[in-house]
Design a protein around this motif. Structure first.
Motif, short mmCIF file in Angstrom:
data_model
loop_
_atom_site.label_atom_id
_atom_site.label_comp_id
_atom_site.label_asym_id
_atom_site.label_seq_id
_atom_site.Cartn_x
_atom_site.Cartn_y
_atom_site.Cartn_z
N LEU A 175 9.54 0.17 -9.14
CA LEU A 175 9.09 1.55 -9.30
C LEU A 175 7.70 1.75 -8.68
O LEU A 175 7.43 2.78 -8.08
CB LEU A 175 9.05 1.92 -10.79
CG LEU A 175 10.41 2.08 -11.46
CD1 LEU A 175 10.25 2.24 -12.97
CD2 LEU A 175 11.17 3.26 -10.91
N LYS A 176 6.85 0.74 -8.79
CA LYS A 176 5.50 0.83 -8.22
C LYS A 176 5.54 0.96 -6.71
O LYS A 176 4.84 1.80 -6.12
CB LYS A 176 4.68 -0.41 -8.62
CG LYS A 176 3.31 -0.47 -7.93
CD LYS A 176 2.56 -1.77 -8.27
CE LYS A 176 1.26 -1.86 -7.49
NZ LYS A 176 0.49 -3.10 -7.80
N TRP A 177 6.38 0.13 -6.06
CA TRP A 177 6.35 0.06 -4.59
C TRP A 177 7.41 0.91 -3.90
O TRP A 177 7.26 1.29 -2.75
CB TRP A 177 6.47 -1.40 -4.14
CG TRP A 177 5.25 -2.17 -4.46
CD1 TRP A 177 5.06 -3.05 -5.48
CD2 TRP A 177 3.98 -2.11 -3.77
NE1 TRP A 177 3.78 -3.55 -5.47
CE2 TRP A 177 3.10 -2.98 -4.43
CE3 TRP A 177 3.52 -1.41 -2.65
CZ2 TRP A 177 1.78 -3.18 -4.01
CZ3 TRP A 177 2.21 -1.59 -2.23
CH2 TRP A 177 1.37 -2.47 -2.91
N PHE A 178 8.51 1.21 -4.60
CA PHE A 178 9.58 1.97 -3.97
C PHE A 178 9.83 3.32 -4.63
O PHE A 178 10.70 4.07 -4.21
CB PHE A 178 10.90 1.17 -3.98
CG PHE A 178 10.77 -0.19 -3.36
CD1 PHE A 178 10.59 -0.33 -1.99
CD2 PHE A 178 10.83 -1.34 -4.12
CE1 PHE A 178 10.47 -1.58 -1.41
CE2 PHE A 178 10.70 -2.60 -3.55
CZ PHE A 178 10.53 -2.71 -2.18
N GLY A 179 9.09 3.60 -5.69
CA GLY A 179 9.25 4.89 -6.37
C GLY A 179 10.61 5.09 -7.00
O GLY A 179 11.04 6.21 -7.25
#
Length: 258
Positions: free
Chosen positions: A251-255
């Motif tokens: 979620l942090k890097w790929f949303g």
């Protein structure tokens, strides 16, 4: 007697101090540094945000450090061309590789892999207005791929049924540059990586390859054959899948976009 007592106390104090010193030294020795090789041209997996500095950041970097922390290892990241990653493992110049690398059968002959930690798809990337929307539209075109990548294998597979010229380069930015210069008509890049370029370059667009035969390009951690680190890294990786820590990094890097 007093002198003898003082002598004994001195010996005891020296012994205690020596013991403390040994404990601290052994504590330092226990902190092992593992060398991680990567190819820092693959956002959001690993890249350098030059606007913020020269440090290599990304999803793979965070994942490696999270696993390393859990196991008591410090991760030292070194950047090199993608083609040099497996040779670095074979030559014992690196302990592990995180670089969005797909565990193909061919690569498994040379190195060991963890379980897959992230899955993506192949994407045809072009300049807007190219008219290329499918594999069939690549007929007669020049297609760029990263050297030694899973996408290079996919392009060669496509070339068996569609007349394309396959060109390779060491790094993804080179593929983008060649396209924008008109030397490549398209490039095949992992969709997650391609989306990162679309955010910063509105001249580009892409189409996921949906031909019914395309295998998803899963990423796994690579280790030298019979590495003692492979099993313990895999154990923590699977714990992170179960406890939600891996999903937090996604979620942090790929949303949250697959």
């Amino acid at each position: 007697m007093k002198k003898f007592a003082l002598f004994l106390i001195s010996i005891l104090v020296i012994g205690v101090l020596a013991a403390c010193g040994s404990s601290e030294t052994s504590g330092k020795e226990e902190k092992k540094v593992l060398k991680m090789a990567t190819s820092a041209d693959y956002p959001p997996f690993e890249y350098i945000d030059t606007a913020k500095g020269s440090e290599i950041i990304g999803f793979d970097i965070d994942l490696a450090k999270a696993i390393g922390k859990e196991l008591g290892y410090e991760i030292e990241v070194q950047d090199m061309d993608f083609t040099g990653l497996i040779p670095a493992l074979q030559a014992n110049k690196a302990d592990l590789v995180l670089a969005g690398m797909t565990p193909t059968e061919e690569r498994k002959k040379s190195v060991d892999f963890s379980d897959v930690y992230y899955t993506a798809k192949h994407m045809i990337v072009t300049k807007k207005g190219s008219g290329i929307k499918s594999v069939e539209d690549l007929e007669g075109k020049t297609v760029g791929v990263q050297l030694a990548s899973i996408q290079e294998g996919k392009a060669e597979e496509i070339a068996e049924t569609v007349n394309i010229k396959v060109e390779n380069r060491n790094r993804i930015p080179e593929l983008i540059q060649e396209m924008k210069a008109g030397r490549f008509d398209a490039a095949i890049i992992e969709d997650t990586v391609a989306k990162g370029y679309f955010k910063n370059d509105k001249e580009l667009e892409g189409t996921v390859i949906e031909d019914g035969e395309t295998e998803e390009a899963g990423s796994a951690i690579a280790f030298p054959k019979d590495s003692k680190y492979a099993e313990e890294f895999n154990k923590v990786l699977n714990e992170m899948k179960e406890n939600g820590e891996l999903e937090k990094l996604v979620l942090k890097w790929f949303g949250g976009e697959e």
